[in-house]
Design a protein around this motif. Structure first.
Motif, PDB file in Angstrom:
ATOM      1  N   ILE A  49       0.831  -1.200   0.000  1.00  0.00           N
ATOM      2  CA  ILE A  49       0.000   0.000   0.000  1.00  0.00           C
ATOM      3  C   ILE A  49       0.870   1.256   0.000  1.00  0.00           C
ATOM      4  N   ALA A  50       1.910   1.288   0.830  1.00  0.00           N
ATOM      5  CA  ALA A  50       2.782   2.467   0.914  1.00  0.00           C
ATOM      6  C   ALA A  50       3.452   2.752  -0.424  1.00  0.00           C
ATOM      7  N   ARG A  51       3.898   1.716  -1.102  1.00  0.00           N
ATOM      8  CA  ARG A  51       4.535   1.911  -2.415  1.00  0.00           C
ATOM      9  C   ARG A  51       3.544   2.495  -3.418  1.00  0.00           C
ATOM     10  N   VAL A  52       2.311   2.019  -3.388  1.00  0.00           N
ATOM     11  CA  VAL A  52       1.292   2.574  -4.282  1.00  0.00           C
ATOM     12  C   VAL A  52       1.006   4.034  -3.906  1.00  0.00           C
ATOM     13  N   GLN A  53       0.938   4.308  -2.622  1.00  0.00           N
ATOM     14  CA  GLN A  53       0.683   5.679  -2.171  1.00  0.00           C
ATOM     15  C   GLN A  53       1.781   6.639  -2.636  1.00  0.00           C
ATOM     16  N   ILE A  54       3.012   6.198  -2.544  1.00  0.00           N
ATOM     17  CA  ILE A  54       4.130   7.045  -2.992  1.00  0.00           C
ATOM     18  C   ILE A  54       3.962   7.403  -4.459  1.00  0.00           C
ATOM     19  N   ALA A  55       3.613   6.416  -5.257  1.00  0.00           N
ATOM     20  CA  ALA A  55       3.405   6.668  -6.691  1.00  0.00           C
ATOM     21  C   ALA A  55       2.180   7.549  -6.915  1.00  0.00           C
ATOM     22  N   ASP A  56       1.077   7.245  -6.241  1.00  0.00           N
ATOM     23  CA  ASP A  56      -0.158   8.012  -6.411  1.00  0.00           C
ATOM     24  C   ASP A  56       0.003   9.474  -5.991  1.00  0.00           C
ATOM     25  N   LEU A  57       0.815   9.723  -4.983  1.00  0.00           N
ATOM     26  CA  LEU A  57       1.019  11.086  -4.479  1.00  0.00           C
ATOM     27  C   LEU A  57       2.145  11.810  -5.212  1.00  0.00           C
ATOM     28  N   ASP A  58       2.648  11.207  -6.283  1.00  0.00           N
ATOM     29  CA  ASP A  58       3.726  11.787  -7.074  1.00  0.00           C
ATOM     30  C   ASP A  58       4.940  12.127  -6.208  1.00  0.00           C
ATOM     31  N   ALA A  59       5.321  11.176  -5.367  1.00  0.00           N
ATOM     32  CA  ALA A  59       6.457  11.367  -4.472  1.00  0.00           C
ATOM     33  C   ALA A  59       7.670  10.544  -4.909  1.00  0.00           C
ATOM     34  N   VAL A  60       7.703  10.152  -6.173  1.00  0.00           N
ATOM     35  CA  VAL A  60       8.828   9.375  -6.679  1.00  0.00           C
ATOM     36  C   VAL A  60       9.794  10.348  -7.344  1.00  0.00           C
ATOM     37  N   PHE A  61      10.760  10.813  -6.561  1.00  0.00           N
ATOM     38  CA  PHE A  61      11.771  11.726  -7.093  1.00  0.00           C
ATOM     39  C   PHE A  61      12.946  10.912  -7.628  1.00  0.00           C
ATOM     40  N   THR A  62      13.302   9.918  -6.871  1.00  0.00           N
ATOM     41  CA  THR A  62      14.251   8.882  -7.294  1.00  0.00           C
ATOM     42  C   THR A  62      13.620   7.584  -6.805  1.00  0.00           C
ATOM     43  N   SER A  63      14.198   6.476  -7.099  1.00  0.00           N
ATOM     44  CA  SER A  63      13.616   5.216  -6.633  1.00  0.00           C
ATOM     45  C   SER A  63      14.007   4.899  -5.192  1.00  0.00           C
ATOM     46  N   GLU A  64      14.820   5.755  -4.584  1.00  0.00           N
ATOM     47  CA  GLU A  64      15.336   5.474  -3.243  1.00  0.00           C
ATOM     48  C   GLU A  64      14.225   5.300  -2.196  1.00  0.00           C
ATOM     49  N   SER A  67      12.013   2.100  -2.972  1.00  0.00           N
ATOM     50  CA  SER A  67      12.681   0.825  -2.698  1.00  0.00           C
ATOM     51  C   SER A  67      13.051   0.653  -1.219  1.00  0.00           C
ATOM     52  N   SER A  68      12.966   1.724  -0.437  1.00  0.00           N
ATOM     53  CA  SER A  68      13.310   1.616   0.980  1.00  0.00           C
ATOM     54  C   SER A  68      12.151   1.114   1.843  1.00  0.00           C
ATOM     55  N   ILE A  69      10.955   1.035   1.279  1.00  0.00           N
ATOM     56  CA  ILE A  69       9.790   0.609   2.052  1.00  0.00           C
ATOM     57  C   ILE A  69       9.887  -0.895   2.307  1.00  0.00           C
ATOM     58  N   ARG A  70       9.774  -1.276   3.580  1.00  0.00           N
ATOM     59  CA  ARG A  70       9.887  -2.693   3.949  1.00  0.00           C
ATOM     60  C   ARG A  70       9.093  -2.948   5.233  1.00  0.00           C
ATOM     61  N   SER A  71       8.802  -4.217   5.475  1.00  0.00           N
ATOM     62  CA  SER A  71       8.209  -4.604   6.753  1.00  0.00           C
ATOM     63  C   SER A  71       9.343  -5.080   7.649  1.00  0.00           C
ATOM     64  N   GLU A  72       9.175  -4.839   8.927  1.00  0.00           N
ATOM     65  CA  GLU A  72      10.259  -5.139   9.861  1.00  0.00           C
ATOM     66  C   GLU A  72       9.677  -5.639  11.187  1.00  0.00           C
TER      67      GLU A  72
END
Length: 179
Positions: A49-64, A67-72
């Motif tokens: 969901i977070a990865r989709v949100q980043i894309a939907d909110l146009d927050a992809v400046f670089t892929s950093e 790609s940093s989103i993870r479960s822990e």
């Protein structure tokens, strides 16, 4: 309707009571395991969901950031475990909460903990230009300096949390049905 766990005893003897206690402990362990599974599954869904949100909110400046989103796994608690959805970059909080004058005009929509405030247009590096704009200069990867007035909040984690809340009941039913 909730399923009931039945523990039966043939007679009231020490061995039947010990057997009942053994069954209760096994059931308790299965509940703990299932609660851990619920938390893990929700965290894994949260990553998606977070990865989709980043894309939907146009927050992809670089892929950093993406790609940093993870479960822990954060550790165990009585009766379960704690899992988190983590954004593992230094700039994730600036994307989430926004910065500068622009962030002040488009602030973070979530509720902050008591005593926490966001001071959008403050800091030692804020300057006012001759045209009246407030902001700061930063070095680009190309070696040039750029001026910014900040950026709006793109609350990808906040929106992720709202979606996860809606998935809790369904996830619990999945885990308890299959386990």
């Amino acid at each position: 309707m909730a399923r009931k766990k039945t523990i039966s005893m043939n007679c009231l003897s020490q061995s039947s009571i010990q057997n009942a206690i053994k069954q209760i402990r096994a059931y308790q362990d299965s509940l703990t395991y299932k609660c851990q599974m619920v938390a893990q599954k929700l965290a894994e869904k949260g990553v998606e969901i977070a990865r989709v949100q980043i894309a939907d909110l146009d927050a992809v400046f670089t892929s950093e950031l993406l790609s940093s989103i993870r479960s822990e796994y954060e550790g165990s608690t009585k009766g379960g475990g704690v899992w988190a959805v983590v954004a593992g970059t230094d700039h994730a909080m600036f994307v989430e909460f926004g910065t500068g004058i622009v962030g002040q005009e488009h602030p973070y929509p979530g509720e902050l903990p008591d005593g926490v405030t966001l001071n959008y247009a403050s800091g030692k590096t804020i300057r006012q230009l001759a045209d009246g704009r407030y902001g700061w200069f930063y070095p680009g990867d190309d070696g040039n300096w750029y001026f910014t007035e900040g950026m709006p909040s793109r609350p990808f984690m906040y929106y992720t949390s709202l979606q996860l809340i809606k998935l809790v009941e369904k996830t619990v039913k999945e885990v308890f049905k299959n386990g």
